[in-house]
Design a protein around this motif. Structure first.
Motif, PDB file in Angstrom:
ATOM      1  N   PHE A  89     -36.384 -28.792 -49.890  1.00 22.68           N
ATOM      2  CA  PHE A  89     -34.961 -29.528 -49.546  1.00 22.68           C
ATOM      3  C   PHE A  89     -34.912 -29.995 -48.280  1.00 22.68           C
ATOM      4  O   PHE A  89     -34.513 -30.744 -47.665  1.00 22.68           O
ATOM      5  N   ASP A  90     -35.357 -29.073 -47.078  1.00 21.33           N
ATOM      6  CA  ASP A  90     -35.106 -29.248 -45.548  1.00 21.33           C
ATOM      7  C   ASP A  90     -36.292 -30.568 -45.318  1.00 21.33           C
ATOM      8  O   ASP A  90     -35.697 -31.313 -44.426  1.00 21.33           O
ATOM      9  N   THR A  91     -37.214 -30.696 -45.800  1.00 26.39           N
ATOM     10  CA  THR A  91     -38.265 -31.819 -45.647  1.00 26.39           C
ATOM     11  C   THR A  91     -37.456 -33.008 -46.097  1.00 26.39           C
ATOM     12  O   THR A  91     -37.255 -34.115 -45.650  1.00 26.39           O
ATOM     13  N   ASP A  92     -36.921 -33.103 -47.363  1.00 25.70           N
ATOM     14  CA  ASP A  92     -36.265 -34.043 -48.197  1.00 25.70           C
ATOM     15  C   ASP A  92     -35.112 -34.468 -47.120  1.00 25.70           C
ATOM     16  O   ASP A  92     -34.828 -35.801 -46.916  1.00 25.70           O
ATOM     17  N   LEU A  93     -34.296 -33.615 -46.641  1.00 24.91           N
ATOM     18  CA  LEU A  93     -33.378 -33.773 -45.873  1.00 24.91           C
ATOM     19  C   LEU A  93     -33.746 -34.806 -44.411  1.00 24.91           C
ATOM     20  O   LEU A  93     -32.975 -35.697 -44.003  1.00 24.91           O
ATOM     21  N   MET A  94     -34.721 -34.499 -43.975  1.00 26.22           N
ATOM     22  CA  MET A  94     -35.240 -35.192 -42.650  1.00 26.22           C
ATOM     23  C   MET A  94     -35.673 -36.324 -43.049  1.00 26.22           C
ATOM     24  O   MET A  94     -35.396 -37.335 -42.379  1.00 26.22           O
ATOM     25  N   PHE A  95     -36.416 -36.815 -44.247  1.00 27.21           N
ATOM     26  CA  PHE A  95     -36.586 -38.181 -44.559  1.00 27.21           C
ATOM     27  C   PHE A  95     -35.352 -38.933 -44.908  1.00 27.21           C
ATOM     28  O   PHE A  95     -35.377 -39.939 -44.646  1.00 27.21           O
ATOM     29  N   GLU A  96     -34.461 -38.314 -45.475  1.00 27.71           N
ATOM     30  CA  GLU A  96     -33.038 -39.022 -45.737  1.00 27.71           C
ATOM     31  C   GLU A  96     -32.483 -39.395 -44.284  1.00 27.71           C
ATOM     32  O   GLU A  96     -32.066 -40.426 -43.970  1.00 27.71           O
ATOM     33  N   THR A  97     -32.583 -38.469 -43.275  1.00 25.82           N
ATOM     34  CA  THR A  97     -32.102 -38.840 -41.937  1.00 25.82           C
ATOM     35  C   THR A  97     -32.839 -39.940 -41.405  1.00 25.82           C
ATOM     36  O   THR A  97     -31.937 -40.546 -40.769  1.00 25.82           O
ATOM     37  N   ALA A  98     -34.130 -39.738 -41.712  1.00 20.00           N
ATOM     38  CA  ALA A  98     -34.705 -41.109 -40.988  1.00 20.00           C
ATOM     39  C   ALA A  98     -34.606 -42.213 -41.626  1.00 20.00           C
ATOM     40  O   ALA A  98     -34.727 -43.338 -40.967  1.00 20.00           O
ATOM     41  N   ARG A  99     -34.260 -42.269 -43.018  1.00 15.85           N
ATOM     42  CA  ARG A  99     -33.882 -43.631 -43.533  1.00 15.85           C
ATOM     43  C   ARG A  99     -32.797 -44.172 -43.041  1.00 15.85           C
ATOM     44  O   ARG A  99     -32.430 -45.537 -43.204  1.00 15.85           O
ATOM     45  N   SER A 100     -31.714 -43.311 -42.482  1.00 11.01           N
ATOM     46  CA  SER A 100     -30.471 -43.788 -42.023  1.00 11.01           C
ATOM     47  C   SER A 100     -30.495 -44.033 -40.361  1.00 11.01           C
ATOM     48  O   SER A 100     -29.461 -44.611 -39.946  1.00 11.01           O
ATOM     49  N   HIS A 101     -31.595 -43.854 -39.763  1.00  2.83           N
ATOM     50  CA  HIS A 101     -31.582 -43.530 -38.327  1.00  2.83           C
ATOM     51  C   HIS A 101     -32.675 -44.127 -37.573  1.00  2.83           C
ATOM     52  O   HIS A 101     -33.958 -43.468 -38.014  1.00  2.83           O
ATOM     53  N   ARG A 102     -32.968 -45.199 -37.059  1.00  7.22           N
ATOM     54  CA  ARG A 102     -34.011 -46.018 -36.690  1.00  7.22           C
ATOM     55  C   ARG A 102     -34.726 -45.057 -35.441  1.00  7.22           C
ATOM     56  O   ARG A 102     -35.811 -45.165 -35.129  1.00  7.22           O
ATOM     57  N   GLN A 103     -33.840 -44.005 -34.831  1.00  8.61           N
ATOM     58  CA  GLN A 103     -34.205 -43.282 -33.797  1.00  8.61           C
ATOM     59  C   GLN A 103     -35.423 -42.329 -34.172  1.00  8.61           C
ATOM     60  O   GLN A 103     -36.363 -41.668 -33.469  1.00  8.61           O
ATOM     61  N   VAL A 104     -35.450 -41.976 -35.529  1.00  7.84           N
ATOM     62  CA  VAL A 104     -36.388 -41.124 -36.149  1.00  7.84           C
ATOM     63  C   VAL A 104     -37.759 -41.854 -36.305  1.00  7.84           C
ATOM     64  O   VAL A 104     -37.775 -42.765 -37.223  1.00  7.84           O
ATOM     65  N   VAL A 105     -38.782 -41.272 -35.619  1.00 13.68           N
ATOM     66  CA  VAL A 105     -40.096 -42.011 -35.743  1.00 13.68           C
ATOM     67  C   VAL A 105     -41.181 -41.111 -36.294  1.00 13.68           C
ATOM     68  O   VAL A 105     -42.288 -41.537 -36.492  1.00 13.68           O
ATOM     69  N   GLY A 106     -40.844 -39.937 -36.830  1.00 15.92           N
ATOM     70  CA  GLY A 106     -41.740 -39.043 -37.403  1.00 15.92           C
ATOM     71  C   GLY A 106     -40.920 -37.905 -37.927  1.00 15.92           C
ATOM     72  O   GLY A 106     -40.174 -37.413 -37.527  1.00 15.92           O
ATOM     73  N   VAL A 107     -41.694 -37.196 -38.993  1.00 15.95           N
ATOM     74  CA  VAL A 107     -40.953 -35.974 -39.690  1.00 15.95           C
ATOM     75  C   VAL A 107     -42.195 -35.066 -39.849  1.00 15.95           C
ATOM     76  O   VAL A 107     -43.211 -35.347 -40.453  1.00 15.95           O
ATOM     77  N   VAL A 108     -42.120 -33.837 -39.369  1.00 21.84           N
ATOM     78  CA  VAL A 108     -43.060 -32.704 -39.260  1.00 21.84           C
ATOM     79  C   VAL A 108     -42.348 -31.908 -40.522  1.00 21.84           C
ATOM     80  O   VAL A 108     -41.164 -31.058 -40.311  1.00 21.84           O
ATOM     81  N   GLY A 109     -42.727 -31.766 -41.878  1.00 19.71           N
ATOM     82  CA  GLY A 109     -42.225 -31.286 -42.909  1.00 19.71           C
ATOM     83  C   GLY A 109     -42.777 -29.901 -43.308  1.00 19.71           C
ATOM     84  O   GLY A 109     -43.849 -29.138 -42.586  1.00 19.71           O
ATOM     85  N   TRP A 110     -42.722 -29.372 -44.406  1.00 18.62           N
ATOM     86  CA  TRP A 110     -43.283 -28.082 -44.863  1.00 18.62           C
ATOM     87  C   TRP A 110     -43.995 -28.292 -46.124  1.00 18.62           C
ATOM     88  O   TRP A 110     -43.556 -29.215 -46.971  1.00 18.62           O
ATOM     89  N   VAL A 111     -45.218 -27.627 -46.169  1.00 18.69           N
ATOM     90  CA  VAL A 111     -45.865 -27.415 -47.390  1.00 18.69           C
ATOM     91  C   VAL A 111     -46.215 -26.074 -47.710  1.00 18.69           C
ATOM     92  O   VAL A 111     -46.363 -25.190 -46.597  1.00 18.69           O
ATOM     93  N   PRO A 112     -46.282 -25.431 -48.924  1.00 20.15           N
ATOM     94  CA  PRO A 112     -46.662 -24.119 -48.959  1.00 20.15           C
ATOM     95  C   PRO A 112     -48.169 -23.778 -48.852  1.00 20.15           C
ATOM     96  O   PRO A 112     -48.695 -23.616 -49.719  1.00 20.15           O
ATOM     97  N   LEU A 113     -48.292 -23.444 -47.876  1.00 16.43           N
ATOM     98  CA  LEU A 113     -49.788 -23.361 -47.222  1.00 16.43           C
ATOM     99  C   LEU A 113     -50.409 -22.072 -47.792  1.00 16.43           C
ATOM    100  O   LEU A 113     -51.406 -22.125 -48.145  1.00 16.43           O
TER     101      LEU A 113
END
Length: 296
Positions: free
Chosen positions: A65-89
């Motif tokens: 959910f945290d990673t999804d929230l960051m991508f949602e934020t990125a879609r609404s704000h051009r200032q976001v140029v990258g997302v470092v997300g989570w995967v279950p390593l």
């Protein structure tokens, strides 16, 4: 990759979170100033006043959910140029499936896990987690490593040894002891030197909290620690991160940026540009068109 325009500043370490969307186990009343929804619009004025034109959002919870929230934020704000997300390593099959979906996201820039919150300080070296790191190495996905002291730095060095092709990004300058004179911080320096010997290891100048620093000694020590790291890594392997909103627990946004701008006066303009934008752009493989749009 096209170099970012001169005077561009990329904040390579910024968080957003929303406790209404999911659980952040580390968050609670003890962190009252930030124990609430922290959304990007709140910090945009501060970014603008400090000349920061673009940000990389970095995970805050070991959940999708945290990673999804960051991508949602990125879609609404051009200032976001990258997302470092989570995967279950520690679940390589599930990690591979999640990575496959994340690769469809143009702004996917890397992976981080809250390894400093794990009960086992050697969690990252477990066989199942090591298999997850293999996936990142094979796919060319950077991994942000949260360090919380000399032992963690030694662990990071072991990760780099096992995975020489993994682009490992050390958060918060490896947590130098800012209340100690750099000459007395030999464990930190020795471990940092080992990490510098691995060419795929990068360092974020972030999380250097000076608090009030009424006598200026904190600023002096921070400059010295950055200088030590600069000698080891060079500007092309160092990047700036503001660590909002965690920084608000200690000081206003932008103090680390002030250290870089005013604390390294002898740094050549080209080297300063690497630290403030170029290194993050290369390490996270930020799309130059997205960066140009963010800073236009």
């Amino acid at each position: 990759m096209t170099r970012p325009p001169t005077n561009t500043i990329v904040d390579a370490h910024l968080h957003v979170w929303d406790p209404a969307r999911g659980v952040y186990p580390w968050l609670g009343p003890a962190l009252a100033p930030v124990n609430r929804t922290m959304a990007l619009p709140e910090v945009l004025p501060e970014l603008g006043s400090h000349g920061v034109g673009a940000v990389v959002l970095v995970q805050s919870a070991d959940s999708d959910f945290d990673t999804d929230l960051m991508f949602e934020t990125a879609r609404s704000h051009r200032q976001v140029v990258g997302v470092v997300g989570w995967v279950p390593l520690d679940q390589p099959v599930a990690a591979a499936e999640r990575l496959a979906r994340l690769r469809d996201e143009p702004l996917f820039a890397g992976v981080r896990n809250l390894i400093h919150e794990q009960p086992d300080p050697q969690w990252i070296l477990r066989r199942d987690v090591d298999a997850g790191l293999d996936l990142l190495e094979q796919d060319g996905v950077p991994f942000d490593f949260v360090a919380a002291g000399p032992l963690a730095l030694a662990t990071a060095a072991e990760v780099a040894r096992r995975h020489p092709g993994l682009r490992l990004i050390l958060d918060h300058l490896g947590a130098p002891p800012l209340d100690t004179e750099p000459g007395q911080a030999q464990p930190w320096l020795r471990s940092l030197a080992v990490l510098a010997g691995h060419p795929q290891v990068y360092v974020k100048i972030s999380g250097l909290y000076l608090r009030s620093d009424s006598d200026g000694n904190g600023m002096r020590r921070a400059r010295a620690y950055i200088g030590e790291a600069l000698e080891l890594f060079g500007p092309r392997r160092m990047m700036y991160g503001g660590d909002w909103p965690i920084c608000l627990l200690h000081e206003p946004y932008g103090r680390t940026l002030d250290i870089i701008r005013h604390g390294l006066p002898d740094l050549a303009d080209a080297d300063r540009d690497h630290i403030l934008a170029g290194t993050a752009t290369r390490a996270y493989r930020i799309d130059p068109q997205r960066l140009a749009s963010a800073t236009a």
